[in-house]
Enzyme design. Structure first.
Site, PDB file in Angstrom:
ATOM      1  N   GLU A 106     -16.150  -3.600   7.765  1.00 54.65           N
ATOM      2  CA  GLU A 106     -14.841  -2.977   7.528  1.00 54.65           C
ATOM      3  C   GLU A 106     -13.967  -3.951   6.757  1.00 54.65           C
ATOM      4  OE1 GLU A 106     -12.699  -1.335  10.840  1.00 54.65           O
ATOM      5  OE2 GLU A 106     -11.004  -0.815   9.558  1.00 54.65           O
TER       6      GLU A 106
ATOM      7  N   GLU B  33     -10.278  -9.384   7.353  1.00 55.78           N
ATOM      8  CA  GLU B  33      -8.824  -9.203   7.224  1.00 55.78           C
ATOM      9  C   GLU B  33      -8.220 -10.574   6.915  1.00 55.78           C
ATOM     10  OE1 GLU B  33      -6.458  -6.429   7.267  1.00 55.78           O
ATOM     11  OE2 GLU B  33      -5.413  -8.219   6.641  1.00 55.78           O
TER      12      GLU B  33
ATOM     13  N   ASP C  63     -10.533 -13.503   2.018  1.00 56.30           N
ATOM     14  CA  ASP C  63     -10.502 -12.467   0.990  1.00 56.30           C
ATOM     15  C   ASP C  63     -11.865 -11.753   0.950  1.00 56.30           C
ATOM     16  OD1 ASP C  63     -10.671 -11.082  -1.479  1.00 56.30           O
ATOM     17  OD2 ASP C  63      -9.171 -12.411  -2.355  1.00 56.30           O
TER      18      ASP C  63
ATOM     19  N   ASP D 186      -4.400  -1.281   0.428  1.00 55.02           N
ATOM     20  CA  ASP D 186      -3.019  -1.344  -0.084  1.00 55.02           C
ATOM     21  C   ASP D 186      -2.928  -0.575  -1.404  1.00 55.02           C
ATOM     22  OD1 ASP D 186      -1.710  -3.081   1.892  1.00 55.02           O
ATOM     23  OD2 ASP D 186      -3.174  -4.547   1.209  1.00 55.02           O
TER      24      ASP D 186
ATOM     25  N   LYS E 132       3.299   0.768  -7.707  1.00 52.61           N
ATOM     26  CA  LYS E 132       3.979   0.548  -8.998  1.00 52.61           C
ATOM     27  C   LYS E 132       2.947   0.228 -10.086  1.00 52.61           C
ATOM     28  CE  LYS E 132       8.247  -1.118  -7.067  1.00 52.61           C
ATOM     29  NZ  LYS E 132       8.744  -2.292  -6.375  1.00 52.61           N
TER      30      LYS E 132
ATOM     31  N   ASP F  80      -3.966   7.493   1.459  1.00 49.82           N
ATOM     32  CA  ASP F  80      -2.935   8.528   1.531  1.00 49.82           C
ATOM     33  C   ASP F  80      -2.117   8.540   0.231  1.00 49.82           C
ATOM     34  OD1 ASP F  80      -1.801   6.051   2.055  1.00 49.82           O
ATOM     35  OD2 ASP F  80      -0.269   6.848   3.398  1.00 49.82           O
TER      36      ASP F  80
ATOM     37  N   THR G 201      -5.298   5.581  12.333  1.00 50.31           N
ATOM     38  CA  THR G 201      -4.516   4.360  12.586  1.00 50.31           C
ATOM     39  C   THR G 201      -3.022   4.670  12.425  1.00 50.31           C
ATOM     40  OG1 THR G 201      -4.542   3.700  10.268  1.00 50.31           O
ATOM     41  CG2 THR G 201      -6.361   2.918  11.632  1.00 50.31           C
TER      42      THR G 201
ATOM     43  N   PHE H 179      -1.140   3.336  10.430  1.00 48.61           N
ATOM     44  CA  PHE H 179      -0.886   3.394   8.994  1.00 48.61           C
ATOM     45  C   PHE H 179      -1.059   4.827   8.478  1.00 48.61           C
ATOM     46  CE2 PHE H 179      -1.208   2.430   4.599  1.00 48.61           C
ATOM     47  CZ  PHE H 179      -0.384   1.332   4.478  1.00 48.61           C
ATOM     48  N   GLU H 180      -2.112   5.474   8.971  1.00 52.44           N
ATOM     49  CA  GLU H 180      -2.365   6.864   8.559  1.00 52.44           C
ATOM     50  C   GLU H 180      -1.253   7.803   9.049  1.00 52.44           C
ATOM     51  OE1 GLU H 180      -6.209   8.318   9.530  1.00 52.44           O
ATOM     52  OE2 GLU H 180      -5.788  10.308   8.740  1.00 52.44           O
TER      53      GLU H 180
HETATM   54  C1  LIG Z   1      -2.585  -0.854   4.123  1.00 53.56           C
HETATM   55  S1  LIG Z   1      -3.393  -1.869   5.247  1.00 53.56           S
HETATM   56  C2  LIG Z   1      -4.469  -0.782   6.115  1.00 53.56           C
HETATM   57  C3  LIG Z   1      -4.993  -1.374   7.371  1.00 53.56           C
HETATM   58  C4  LIG Z   1      -5.986  -0.544   8.177  1.00 53.56           C
HETATM   59  N1  LIG Z   1      -7.237  -0.347   7.478  1.00 53.56           N
HETATM   60  C5  LIG Z   1      -5.406   0.769   8.619  1.00 53.56           C
HETATM   61  O1  LIG Z   1      -5.916   1.820   8.214  1.00 53.56           O
HETATM   62  O2  LIG Z   1      -4.446   0.754   9.374  1.00 53.56           O
HETATM   63  C6  LIG Z   1      -4.511  -2.752   4.177  1.00 53.56           C
HETATM   64  C7  LIG Z   1      -5.028  -4.028   4.786  1.00 53.56           C
HETATM   65  O3  LIG Z   1      -5.966  -4.626   3.906  1.00 53.56           O
HETATM   66  C8  LIG Z   1      -5.828  -6.035   3.964  1.00 53.56           C
HETATM   67  N2  LIG Z   1      -6.353  -6.577   2.705  1.00 53.56           N
HETATM   68  C9  LIG Z   1      -5.925  -6.324   1.454  1.00 53.56           C
HETATM   69  N3  LIG Z   1      -6.674  -6.954   0.552  1.00 53.56           N
HETATM   70  C10 LIG Z   1      -7.621  -7.644   1.244  1.00 53.56           C
HETATM   71  C11 LIG Z   1      -8.682  -8.508   0.860  1.00 53.56           C
HETATM   72  N4  LIG Z   1      -8.931  -8.771  -0.415  1.00 53.56           N
HETATM   73  N5  LIG Z   1      -9.433  -9.036   1.830  1.00 53.56           N
HETATM   74  C12 LIG Z   1      -9.196  -8.767   3.145  1.00 53.56           C
HETATM   75  N6  LIG Z   1      -8.209  -7.955   3.569  1.00 53.56           N
HETATM   76  C13 LIG Z   1      -7.423  -7.403   2.625  1.00 53.56           C
HETATM   77  C14 LIG Z   1      -4.328  -6.247   4.124  1.00 53.56           C
HETATM   78  O4  LIG Z   1      -4.035  -7.494   4.700  1.00 53.56           O
HETATM   79  C15 LIG Z   1      -3.946  -5.090   5.038  1.00 53.56           C
HETATM   80  O5  LIG Z   1      -3.972  -5.433   6.385  1.00 53.56           O
END
Ligand SMILES: C[S@@+](CC[C@H](N)C(=O)[O-])C[C@H]1O[C@@H](n2cnc3c(N)ncnc32)[C@H](O)[C@@H]1O
Length: 230
Positions: free
Chosen positions: A54, A79, A106, A129, A133, A165, A200, A202-203
């Site tokens: 994930e 994460e 990352d 994410d 923009k 979304d 989640t 977030f959703e």
């Molecule tokens: C918008 S949140 C969604 C979190 C979760 N999947 C949910 O549905 O609630 C996106 C997550 O991806 C993580 N993220 C973004 N780019 C990443 C990367 N290159 N490596 C690891 N995590 C990353 C961010 O820190 C953030 O917590």
């Protein structure tokens, strides 16, 4: 693969419980990022039948819930944010889960350096994410290069399941997928909602804001041309 980061590390708030779980359990469940050191999944998840990765698990709500329901699957979560890692560690302890491991780094580097080729049975990317923009689109995680990298780490017939979304990002992803010969879309278009995916926070936020959820479910298939008996 050179890349612009798809995240910004904010000095986000960490709760006492998250900080405590992080301090106490990080060394037990988190795997340190190491350049050029492929993981051995049979060692990491002995007796697990499948391994699901994930990417960007956020607070880990979906990870923990799925791991509890699918005890024969090893879940490797990636994460970057410490509060989310702390939160998932707290859930791992609360639910007594033995099938979850975390890498705080990352995801692109982890895929390149730590995930062996053709090793994953499934990949989840829930609500990446959106960087809405236009001038930030270059930060979007899902690019053709990224999808090719993910596909190279998937076994034949493994699945890649992405959800967003943001309509504009959903169509962007579909366009990038169309440039990846290894990823096939059994639905041709967006997938119907898949019932086992936990929702989640977030959703829920996206739904409350009136946004539609787009699901993209793909399979890795190396051969696209059926063999013909002559
Ligand atoms: C918008 S949140 C969604 C979190 C979760 N999947 C949910 O549905 O609630 C996106 C997550 O991806 C993580 N993220 C973004 N780019 C990443 C990367 N290159 N490596 C690891 N995590 C990353 C961010 O820190 C953030 O917590």
């Amino acid at each position: 693969m050179y890349h612009i980061r798809s995240y910004v590390l904010r000095q986000g708030k960490i709760t006492k419980a998250q900080a405590k779980a992080y301090a106490e359990w990080k060394d037990t469940y988190c795997i340190p990022f190491e350049r050029g050191k492929f993981l051995d999944f049979s060692f990491l998840f002995p007796e697990k039948e499948q391994v699901v990765l994930e990417i960007g698990f956020g607070m880990g709500e979906a990870t923990a819930e799925l791991a509890q329901k699918m005890l024969k699957v090893g879940f490797l979560g990636i994460e970057v944010h410490t509060p989310g890692v702390g939160r998932l560690l707290w859930e791992i302890r609360r639910r007594n889960l033995s099938n979850v491991r975390i890498i705080q780094a990352d995801a692109i580097l982890v895929l390149q350096d730590m995930i062996p080729p053709e090793s994953l049975d499934g990949v989840h990317i829930f609500f990446p994410d959106p960087w809405p923009k236009k001038r930030h689109h270059k930060r979007r995680l899902i690019t053709t290069d990224f999808l090719n990298l993910v596909a190279s780490r998937m076994k034949e017939e493994a699945y890649l399941y992405m959800v967003t979304d943001w309509e504009d990002y959903a169509f962007w992803i579909m366009e990038k997928v169309s440039q990846c010969p290894l990823l096939k879309n059994p639905y041709d278009t967006f997938a119907p909602p898949i019932p086992w995916r936990p929702k989640t926070a977030f959703e829920q936020k996206g739904i409350r804001a009136g946004r539609k959820i787009h699901e993209i479910y793909l399979k890795k298939q190396t051969s696209s041309i059926p063999s013909i008996e002559l």
